[in-house]
Enzyme design. Structure first.
Site, PDB file in Angstrom:
ATOM      1  CE1 TYR A  73     -26.842  -2.505-111.633  1.00  0.00           C
ATOM      2  CE2 TYR A  73     -25.313  -2.772-113.458  1.00  0.00           C
ATOM      3  CZ  TYR A  73     -26.092  -3.319-112.460  1.00  0.00           C
ATOM      4  OH  TYR A  73     -26.106  -4.681-112.278  1.00  0.00           O
TER       5      TYR A  73
ATOM      6  CB  VAL B  30     -29.666  -8.964-118.806  1.00  0.00           C
ATOM      7  CG1 VAL B  30     -30.478  -9.560-119.950  1.00  0.00           C
ATOM      8  CG2 VAL B  30     -28.372  -8.370-119.345  1.00  0.00           C
ATOM      9  CD  GLU B  31     -25.545  -7.182-114.591  1.00  0.00           C
ATOM     10  OE1 GLU B  31     -25.089  -6.226-113.912  1.00  0.00           O
ATOM     11  OE2 GLU B  31     -24.841  -8.102-115.031  1.00  0.00           O
ATOM     12  CG  ASN B  32     -32.260  -0.812-113.930  1.00  0.00           C
ATOM     13  OD1 ASN B  32     -33.420  -0.731-113.557  1.00  0.00           O
ATOM     14  ND2 ASN B  32     -31.449   0.222-113.953  1.00  0.00           N
TER      15      ASN B  32
END
Length: 479
Positions: free
Chosen positions: A314, A374-376
């Site tokens: 992030y 897998v997250e952003n």
């Protein structure tokens, strides 16, 4: 094409943040169900007095209702399919399968629910990507057993992993053992189920809990590969590209040590299958004595390493030990010093697409295994216009720049499996318990009190991401 034909474009969620139905069909309470909502959530979890008690008179618990994905998953997955998702990353709520965590028999109603979710994905040719444990261990294991510092949790997790892998291994190829396992360095409540009243304020317990999780992760890999050698089972970490505050060698060394402690340690063990050379130095710095390691543990870690590295990205961070007056900012678990070259989100997280290219090159060079982002994503306040439209150009700009950084990294030679932006549909924020901190391509009409119609509507970014997937990441324009 920069991205390969089978690149996994999709989106990511977590059971505890969107399912709701917290006490339906035999589900037990999880640690997430005991986390109050609001901007002070992390401070409450990190306090000296928090003991996992639920006080509905004092706090609100938004995870109890989520966005009611439990009853509306078909509607939501249909929207994902309309965007063209090739995969959907979600988690299985441990306490839906083993309500107390320490039972020997799985809850069939919980397994049947996830079978429906998986089948709905497969109906649209969407590959399920499942996180086995994502910040929602059964509350009983946190309260009665003290969380992951207790060796008994390894066996309970093994039963859980065996239940879901055995049930779904013919339908699900991609798995991850723990979500953001390294987040415990700052807040063990989320991934280790430990708070100060159960020893979560002691580094000895955090590192012992990590050892138990490493053993549990290897057991899950063993179970999965014995069921089907082609299963891809990964670890999952937070990665925050970390810069030195200046060229002072003291800050350079501090950056190196921070990378070892936060960005590398957990992945080093899970990918390489052994504790890294800097372990004893790290233990000394953290005041950790020798861990309780049982016979066979180290051999298990070596024999059953993960197949890929999944990670969330992030923001980047700045390491500074020399200027005590430097401005600071918030961040994903860890904040840091303000970087004057970067802008920040509405919640103070510094936006750094170039840092993602650096992260990808760093992780691939270090581990030489496939990577999976897998997250952003961008948590932001979204405004619904009078005509119902939501013009989230700021989100499009954020994601476009990060996808371009991914493309640059692939051209650098990085092996990248896929990309699942976080919160592809609005859900309850893990860090604050808010709905107003929105990440999705799909707007959900609920406020921070989980009041509203719950209706789903498409943001501008919905059609944009649909085009990105259709062009395999080649067209990032916003028109």
């Amino acid at each position: 094409m920069t991205f390969k034909q089978d690149f996994l474009w999709g989106g990511a969620t977590a059971a505890n943040q969107l399912e709701g139905a917290f006490d339906v069909a035999g589900k037990g309470l999880s640690v997430a169900d005991a986390m109050p909502g609001g901007k002070s959530r992390m401070q409450i979890l990190g306090s000296d007095t928090f003991d996992w008690s639920i006080d509905a008179d004092k706090y609100m618990y938004p995870n109890h209702k989520g966005i009611d994905h439990y009853h509306r998953f078909k509607e939501d997955i249909a929207l994902f399919a309309e965007m063209g998702f090739k995969c959907y990353r979600f988690s299985i709520a441990w306490s839906r399968i083993f309500p107390m965590g320490d039972e020997t028999k799985a809850n069939e109603a919980g397994l049947a629910f996830y079978e429906q979710v998986i089948d709905e994905c497969l109906k649209y040719d969407i590959e399920p990507v499942i996180t086995i444990s994502h910040y929602e261990m059964p509350l009983n294991l946190a309260k009665a057993y003290g969380g992951w510092k207790n060796r008994e949790i390894v066996g309970f997790y093994e039963n859980f992993a065996k239940a879901v892998l055995t049930r779904f291994h013919t339908k699900v190829k991609y798995w991850m053992t723990f979500n953001e396992i390294n987040s415990a360095i700052a807040l063990p409540a989320l991934s280790q189920g430990m708070v100060a009243t159960t020893g979560g304020d002691q580094q000895q317990n955090i590192f012992q809990a990590w050892h138990h999780q490493f053993v549990a992760s290897s057991l899950a890999v063993k179970i999965g590969h014995e069921l089907n050698p082609d299963l891809q089972i990964g670890c999952m970490i937070i990665y925050a590209t970390t810069y030195s505050y200046d060229s002072n060698p003291v800050n350079q060394v501090a950056t190196m040590l921070q990378n070892q402690a936060f960005n590398y340690f957990c992945a080093d063990v899970q990918v390489r299958g052994e504790y890294p050379a800097y372990t004893q130095k790290l233990f000394k710095e953290k005041g950790v004595s020798q861990l309780a390691i049982e016979d066979g543990d180290l051999a298990l870690l070596k024999a059953y390493t993960v197949d890929y590295v999944g990670f969330s990205y992030y923001m980047s961070a700045v390491q500074n030990v020399t200027d005590k007056d430097a401005d600071t900012v918030d961040g994903n678990i860890l904040g840091g010093v303000k970087n004057p070259f970067l802008e920040a989100s509405d919640w103070g997280w510094q936006i750094d697409p170039t840092g993602l290219r650096i992260a990808l090159n760093d992780l691939h060079g270090r581990y030489q295994v496939p990577l999976f982002i897998v997250e952003n994503g961008l948590g932001a306040y979204d405004k619904v216009e009078a005509d119902g439209t939501i013009n989230d150009d700021y989100r499009i700009d954020y994601l476009a720049k990060h996808i371009q950084a991914m493309s640059d990294a692939v051209e650098d030679g990085v092996e990248l499996m896929g990309y699942t932006p976080w919160g592809c549909i609005d859900l309850v924020s893990a860090s604050t318990g808010e709905m107003s901190k929105r990440y999705g391509f799909i707007y959900v009409d609920l406020d921070d009190n989980i009041e509203g119609t719950g209706n789903r509507s498409k943001k501008k970014s919905f059609e944009w991401y649909k085009k990105v997937i259709a062009t395999k990441g080649e067209d990032l324009t916003n028109d």
